[in-house]
Design an enzyme around this catalytic site. Structure first.
Site, PDB file in Angstrom:
ATOM      1  N   LYS A 222       0.837  -1.211   0.000  1.00  0.00           N
ATOM      2  CA  LYS A 222       0.000   0.000   0.000  1.00  0.00           C
ATOM      3  C   LYS A 222       0.870   1.258   0.000  1.00  0.00           C
ATOM      4  O   LYS A 222       2.043   1.225   0.369  1.00  0.00           O
ATOM      5  CB  LYS A 222      -0.995  -0.054   1.159  1.00  0.00           C
ATOM      6  CG  LYS A 222      -2.092  -1.073   0.828  1.00  0.00           C
ATOM      7  CD  LYS A 222      -3.230  -1.130   1.788  1.00  0.00           C
ATOM      8  CE  LYS A 222      -4.253  -2.140   1.236  1.00  0.00           C
ATOM      9  NZ  LYS A 222      -5.255  -2.544   2.211  1.00  0.00           N
ATOM     10  N   ARG A 262      -2.627 -10.520   4.495  1.00  0.00           N
ATOM     11  CA  ARG A 262      -2.999 -10.617   3.069  1.00  0.00           C
ATOM     12  C   ARG A 262      -1.899  -9.949   2.264  1.00  0.00           C
ATOM     13  O   ARG A 262      -1.693  -8.741   2.381  1.00  0.00           O
ATOM     14  CB  ARG A 262      -4.344  -9.902   2.873  1.00  0.00           C
ATOM     15  CG  ARG A 262      -4.845  -9.863   1.448  1.00  0.00           C
ATOM     16  CD  ARG A 262      -6.151  -9.057   1.383  1.00  0.00           C
ATOM     17  NE  ARG A 262      -6.677  -9.019   0.030  1.00  0.00           N
ATOM     18  CZ  ARG A 262      -6.258  -8.178  -0.914  1.00  0.00           C
ATOM     19  NH1 ARG A 262      -5.325  -7.290  -0.651  1.00  0.00           N
ATOM     20  NH2 ARG A 262      -6.785  -8.218  -2.123  1.00  0.00           N
TER      21      ARG A 262
HETATM   22  N1  PMM Z   1      -7.072  -4.447   0.600  1.00  0.00           N
HETATM   23  C1  PMM Z   1      -7.326  -4.489  -0.719  1.00  0.00           C
HETATM   24  C2  PMM Z   1      -8.247  -5.419  -1.245  1.00  0.00           C
HETATM   25  N2  PMM Z   1      -8.885  -6.297  -0.427  1.00  0.00           N
HETATM   26  N3  PMM Z   1      -9.278  -7.133   1.733  1.00  0.00           N
HETATM   27  C3  PMM Z   1      -9.050  -7.086   3.041  1.00  0.00           C
HETATM   28  N4  PMM Z   1      -9.712  -7.941   3.867  1.00  0.00           N
HETATM   29  N5  PMM Z   1      -8.177  -6.206   3.598  1.00  0.00           N
HETATM   30  C4  PMM Z   1      -7.488  -5.303   2.839  1.00  0.00           C
HETATM   31  O1  PMM Z   1      -6.719  -4.497   3.402  1.00  0.00           O
HETATM   32  C5  PMM Z   1      -7.709  -5.305   1.434  1.00  0.00           C
HETATM   33  C6  PMM Z   1      -8.629  -6.258   0.902  1.00  0.00           C
HETATM   34  C7  PMM Z   1      -6.632  -3.547  -1.653  1.00  0.00           C
HETATM   35  O2  PMM Z   1      -5.402  -4.018  -2.049  1.00  0.00           O
HETATM   36  P1  PMM Z   1      -5.132  -4.709  -3.483  1.00  0.00           P
HETATM   37  O3  PMM Z   1      -5.593  -3.763  -4.532  1.00  0.00           O
HETATM   38  O4  PMM Z   1      -3.679  -4.941  -3.522  1.00  0.00           O
HETATM   39  O5  PMM Z   1      -5.868  -6.007  -3.534  1.00  0.00           O
END
Ligand code: PMM
Length: 290
Positions: A222, A262
């Site tokens: 991020k 994650r």
């Molecule tokens: N962040 C993203 C997408 N899905 N789900 C959860 N549970 N927590 C998060 O912090 C989260 C998520 C955004 O990141 P990406 O675009 O790299 O998937």
């Protein structure tokens, strides 16, 4: 069978699990477009599985600040082949969606966890679908859709406010019939949060245990990790160059006893988590070297 395996994972407390990200989107901030073509998405999913992810999170909607939403049909077209393929390979697949229809179709295709960044707020049909399916549900702290979420990044005390808002989601979800031992909570780094809000939450990870549920953390790649060590005027590190910083957040999560991280790069996080685990356990099973 996969479903009960996923439910068992939610009870896992010996170690911090790794959720590997597979974004099938043209525009995610971290890896947008890279795995968008169907063949590339399938191959990437298999790589994430081979890298040793405990859970694979498949998403078809970018949630980066300012992102527009795809149609339901488009989201389904993106995610279903990947969910199906990974489930057939024996993976525990979570579907990253705010839409009940997408969650239901992905569960039919073999997913066994629902990861909803809106915690059930974006679609009133989501919680009934999850309750009926009896699968683990990740509910993230969320204040509004990506298109205008950064205008909602206003807190008196970000840690106290996020905990209070998550506690109220928890109570609503349990009140709607979700089983207590299937609920996972997530502070939602970067969602209606400035970099300083994210750092305050990172500094307070142990406080999240007061919510009484396993905690998932999504810090990987991020923006707040991209500016560290950059001089004034220097461009931030691009998302794919933030995995070293991401591993530091994974170590902090493991030291705080969080349930799962994650991440995009599973291997680097799995390796640092093995270090934390060996130290917390005071040994490893295969240790011969000094
Ligand atoms: N962040 C993203 C997408 N899905 N789900 C959860 N549970 N927590 C998060 O912090 C989260 C998520 C955004 O990141 P990406 O675009 O790299 O998937």
């Amino acid at each position: 069978m996969m479903r009960s395996k996923a439910a068992t994972l939610v009870a896992e407390r010996d170690r911090t699990l790794v959720m590997g990200v597979v974004n099938v989107t043209p525009d995610s901030f971290s890896d947008g477009g890279v795995w968008f073509e169907p063949e590339a998405a399938l191959a990437h999913g298999r790589d994430v599985l081979a890298a040793g992810a405990d859970i694979i999170d498949v998403g078809g909607e970018s949630t980066r600040p300012g992102a527009d939403r795809p149609s339901v049909e488009e989201e389904l077209r993106r995610v279903l082949p990947v969910v199906r393929d990974l489930a057939e390979q024996g993976a525990i697949v979570s579907i990253d969606t705010m839409r009940a229809a997408v969650a239901a179709a992905a569960l039919d295709a073999g997913a066994s966890v629902v990861n909803d960044v809106s915690g059930g707020l974006a679609d009133p049909d989501m919680v009934p679908v999850v309750v009926e399916a009896g699968v683990p549900y990740v509910a993230m702290h969320w204040r509004g859709h990506s298109v205008d979420m950064q205008s909602l990044a206003v807190y008196d005390d970000v840690v106290a406010d996020v905990c209070r808002e998550l506690a109220s989601r928890r109570d609503a979800l349990l009140g709607a019939g979700l089983s207590e031992n299937l609920l996972v909570l997530d502070p939602g780094l970067g969602f209606a949060k400035t970099a300083d809000h994210n750092w305050s939450l990172m500094a307070a990870l142990p406080a999240l245990h007061e919510l009484g549920h396993p905690i998932l953390l999504g810090a990987s790649r991020k923006a707040f990790l991209g500016r560290l060590g950059r001089r004034a005027g220097e461009a931030p590190r691009p998302p794919a160059a933030r995995d070293l910083e991401t591993t530091a957040t994974s170590v902090m999560a493991a030291m705080a006893g969080l349930w799962c991280v994650r991440v995009h790069d599973v291997e680097s996080t799995a390796r640092v988590l093995a270090v934390v685990r060996a130290a917390l356990d005071h040994h490893t099973a295969d240790e011969e070297a000094w």
